[in-house]
Design an enzyme around this catalytic site. Structure first.
Site, PDB file in Angstrom:
ATOM      1  N   TYR A 131      51.001  61.870  29.071  1.00 43.50           N
ATOM      2  CA  TYR A 131      51.846  62.032  30.597  1.00 43.50           C
ATOM      3  C   TYR A 131      51.667  60.570  31.300  1.00 43.50           C
ATOM      4  CZ  TYR A 131      49.100  67.227  31.240  1.00 43.50           C
ATOM      5  OH  TYR A 131      49.063  68.114  31.653  1.00 43.50           O
TER       6      TYR A 131
ATOM      7  N   SER B  14      44.953  58.793  25.119  1.00 43.60           N
ATOM      8  CA  SER B  14      43.525  58.435  23.883  1.00 43.60           C
ATOM      9  C   SER B  14      43.417  59.235  22.958  1.00 43.60           C
ATOM     10  CB  SER B  14      42.720  59.470  24.852  1.00 43.60           C
ATOM     11  OG  SER B  14      42.241  59.723  26.630  1.00 43.60           O
TER      12      SER B  14
ATOM     13  N   GLU C  16      40.997  68.772  33.287  1.00 41.03           N
ATOM     14  CA  GLU C  16      41.008  67.730  32.633  1.00 41.03           C
ATOM     15  C   GLU C  16      39.793  66.659  34.366  1.00 41.03           C
ATOM     16  OE1 GLU C  16      44.189  64.638  32.585  1.00 41.03           O
ATOM     17  OE2 GLU C  16      42.481  62.947  31.845  1.00 41.03           O
TER      18      GLU C  16
ATOM     19  N   GLU D 118      42.259  57.742  45.071  1.00 42.18           N
ATOM     20  CA  GLU D 118      43.172  57.594  46.156  1.00 42.18           C
ATOM     21  C   GLU D 118      44.108  59.068  46.090  1.00 42.18           C
ATOM     22  OE1 GLU D 118      42.734  55.379  44.561  1.00 42.18           O
ATOM     23  OE2 GLU D 118      41.220  54.153  46.271  1.00 42.18           O
TER      24      GLU D 118
END
Lengths: 383, 364
Positions: free
Chosen positions: A130, A163, A246, A367
């Protein structure tokens, strides 16, 4: 098909090896699967195979794809019985937690038939492409492009924070297929075999000393058109759906294998004499139990026909922030002993603390999560 | 399942509508004034008609038997409009004490009157700090009660008192007539307008039939029920203050834009929302655990009261800040919620008290 808790309990008692009933200490205890997978112990192999035979690597998936076809309630019975004896998951992978649900929702019959059984069987290990160097929180500005070459796409670009890309067999990727459309509308979701010529990876060393993430490079990579998931240019819909999964996983502390009650157990052993530290740990315990209750409540509401939707951002924010807070306290509880970083000590405290700092960045920063809570859940105005 | 079933949802919805109609914030503003009793007898009668005062009373004694979760749902709805009523003292504390520890005769005498909202029964537990601890000692054939109690909710109008007292056989709850010889009281007004009494007992004669046979277990159960219901009340206060604040953020304009569009306020609003969500989840767990008799109930209650108390205090303070200067005025309601939150948070153990219990129960 109703599941029988009594039968499951007996089955687990008989079939789950004792070694597989201890908490995972870290990555070295996790069964990931994949083309290059080697089991780390005979018990791990045995447990995996026994679960596989009953479809318990992916209990809620349809039987035709290697699952057990359990309803959510039935799966909860299984999970509760597994938790009761502390049984480890027989197989962990981003194929199970992320791609699988997306394929079940958006995949073609051919894509499901090709990929889901191989995930269930632990044959293919997936990673997620991503983020890019220029597309972090603003993910939709991603620039990796896929050009239409008739029967295939030609992919060029770079992903980051992938990952375990160096250990993965396939990657699910967001790529730009239309540079003229509004940025969210020119993105597609494609599946790429990491063995394709032109794909390369480079591990990133983190402050914890570990390298769970990589940079992934695509240099004239040919991807068959049949590997497009969902509609062309509408990959953002798939990505959003998948991000929900996720965020739920990170909210559960699942990304760094930290038992959310490990801090309480450590405190009960050490019995902190400092009343201020004890008070902070107690408050973290209260907040952890309250957060667990919210996760259960939302999950129950979804089971009764509701939708989690943007509440996944709330769970992701709070789960990540709580995990960071507990790890800070675990370091304080360990005191100066927590500072050793030379291999001559019990592993875990410092690495876990350093790793936890990523929780509020990966999968959408805290955030960004608060932005989503404010705009989507509270309906606060843009101007 | 951490969800409400159909009956519970119906109870909540009808309470929300009924409370908004019979006990709006304007009614609270009238009742808080120092003259008067500090609550509405008419609203209390409504509680009787609606089955709310009998929420913890079984059907055999004329109650509606909705249980602790039902009581929590009602307290949460009443809190949204800052309702002042004997609900907590009588329908929750007294009914829980009698239900858990009362003799058949005691239950027969008081529970039907509580369910019908025909009696106000106050619960006197908090020993006055630095004062006399309340003791009942045997002076054959009767006992004598000595001591001081503070923060007796609705103690100023109580028809009967249930008093916790130490005895040679451990703590007991004992029914006392507030008009008996040796009983004296002083009415106090709390920061949210609520009336409480300080009681003094000097050589008050009580016979053996005044003791609730349930003993210490009944006392613990009563305290846990009160704590969980107060947590629910704190949730209602925080939720409503926050709901009103969100409306304000969407209306109020400064710098040519709505203030709710500023990220600094959006993120603070997000945090407040998360706090109220977690407070309610923890409270729901505790209310259900008390109804089901789960082993974890005492722990769940401590978590809930700690979490809801802290959330209510923090969220109402944030709500006031987000209102700016008008938040400091008595004309705006937000300050009333701040005061109410502090009282709900403090009664029967505040956030710190219950976090300390959580740590102890977890073994540190």
């Amino acid at each position: 098909m109703a599941i029988d808790a009594h039968e499951i309990r007996n089955w687990l008692e008989a079939e789950c090896p004792v070694e597989m009933r201890a908490a995972t200490r870290g990555d070295e205890d996790v069964c990931w699967g994949g083309r290059r997978w080697a089991f780390q112990s005979p018990a791990q192999k045995l447990w995996f195979e026994r679960c596989l035979a009953r479809g318990f690597t992916v209990p809620t998936w349809p039987r035709e794809y290697g699952g057990a076809g359990l309803s959510r309630d039935e799966a909860d019975v299984l999970y509760a019985e597994m938790r009761r004896i502390g049984a480890r998951p027989p197989l962990t992978s981003f194929g199970i937690s992320m791609l699988g649900p997306a394929l079940l929702a958006f995949g073609t019959p051919a894509q499901k038939a090709e990929h889901l059984p191989r995930i269930a069987l632990g044959q293919i290990r997936w990673c997620q492409g991503y983020s890019e160097p220029g597309a972090g929180s603003d993910l939709a500005s991603l620039a990796t492009r896929a050009e239409d070459k008739g029967d295939h796409f030609l992919v060029n670009g770079q992903k980051i924070w992938t990952s375990y890309a160096d250990k993965a067999d396939w990657i699910f990727c967001l790529v730009r297929t239309n540079r003229d459309a509004k940025k969210q509308l020119g993105i597609s979701f494609v599946l790429i075999d990491m063995a394709t010529p032109g794909v390369s990876t480079r591990p990133i060393v983190l402050i914890s000393g570990k390298s769970p993430f990589c940079e992934t490079f695509f240099d004239d990579v040919a991807v068959p058109k049949g590997n497009l998931v969902g509609k062309l240019d509408r990959g953002w819909d798939v990505a959003k759906y998948l991000l929900t999964h996720e965020r739920e996983m990170i909210a559960g502390g699942g990304s760094n294998l930290f038992d959310s009650h490990a801090l309480d157990k450590a405190a009960a052993q050490v019995r902190p004499k400092d009343p201020i530290l004890r008070a902070k740990i107690a408050e973290a315990a209260v907040d952890t139990y309250a957060f667990d209750a919210t996760r259960r409540r939302y999950s129950d509401e979804v089971a009764r026909g509701g939708e989690l939707g943007a509440r996944s951002a709330l769970l992701k924010y709070d789960g990540a922030e709580l995990n960071k807070r507990r790890h800070e306290l675990a370091m304080s509880l360990a005191g100066a002993d927590g500072l050793y970083f030379d291999g001559n000590r019990e592993p875990g405290v410092a690495e876990g603390w350093l790793r936890s700092k990523g929780n509020s960045i990966e999968g959408g920063t805290s955030e960004v999560m608060l932005d989503i809570v404010a705009k989507r859940l509270l309906d606060l105005p843009a101007d | 399942m951490l969800t409400l079933d159909e009956d519970q949802t119906l109870l909540m919805d009808s309470a929300r509508a009924g409370v908004a109609q019979a006990s709006p914030v304007s009614e609270y503003r009238r009742l808080r004034e120092p003259q008067g009793e500090g609550f509405s007898r008419r609203f209390w009668a409504t509680c009787g008609e609606m089955g709310w005062s009998g929420v913890l009373v079984d059907e055999a004694h004329g109650g509606s038997g909705f249980g602790v979760l039902g009581a929590g749902l009602l307290a949460r709805e009443m809190a949204r409009t800052l309702t002042l009523s004997p609900f907590l003292s009588t329908a929750v504390l007294a009914a829980a004490a009698l239900g858990a520890g009362g003799s058949p005769a005691q239950r027969q005498e008081w529970l039907p009157r509580i369910a019908a909202a025909e009696a106000i029964v106050a619960f006197a537990h908090e020993d006055t700090p630095g004062g006399w601890p309340t003791m009942a000692h045997l002076e054959s054939p009767d006992f004598r009660l000595e001591g001081e109690k503070s923060f007796v909710l609705d103690g100023h109008v109580a028809d009967a008192l249930i008093v916790s007292a130490r005895t040679d056989n451990g703590p007991y709850l004992v029914l006392v007539d507030p008009k008996a010889n040796g009983v004296s009281r002083q009415t106090r007004i709390l920061v949210d307008g609520r009336r409480v009494a300080t009681y003094r007992f000097e050589g008050v004669e009580v016979d053996e039939f005044a003791f609730l046979p349930g003993g210490a277990l009944a006392l613990e159960r009563t305290l846990d029920v009160a704590r969980a219901v107060l947590a629910a009340s704190a949730c209602g206060v925080a939720e409503e203050a926050f709901r009103r604040t969100l409306e304000y953020l969407k209306e109020r304009r400064q710098f040519d834009r709505r203030i709710g569009s500023f990220q600094a306020l959006q993120h603070r609003a997000g945090l407040a929302h998360i706090a109220v969500e977690n407070a309610w989840s923890a409270t729901l767990v505790a209310l259900q655990a008390l109804d089901s008799g789960a082993n974890s109930a005492a722990f769940d209650v401590a978590v809930a009261k700690s979490k809801a108390s802290r959330a209510a205090q923090e969220v109402t303070a944030e709500c006031l800040q987000m209102h700016g200067g008008v938040g400091m005025t008595d004309a705006f309601d937000v300050g009333l919620y701040l005061k109410r939150a502090r009282v709900d948070a403090t009664l029967f153990g505040d956030a710190a008290f219950h976090a300390d219990r959580v740590a102890t129960m977890l073994g540190y």
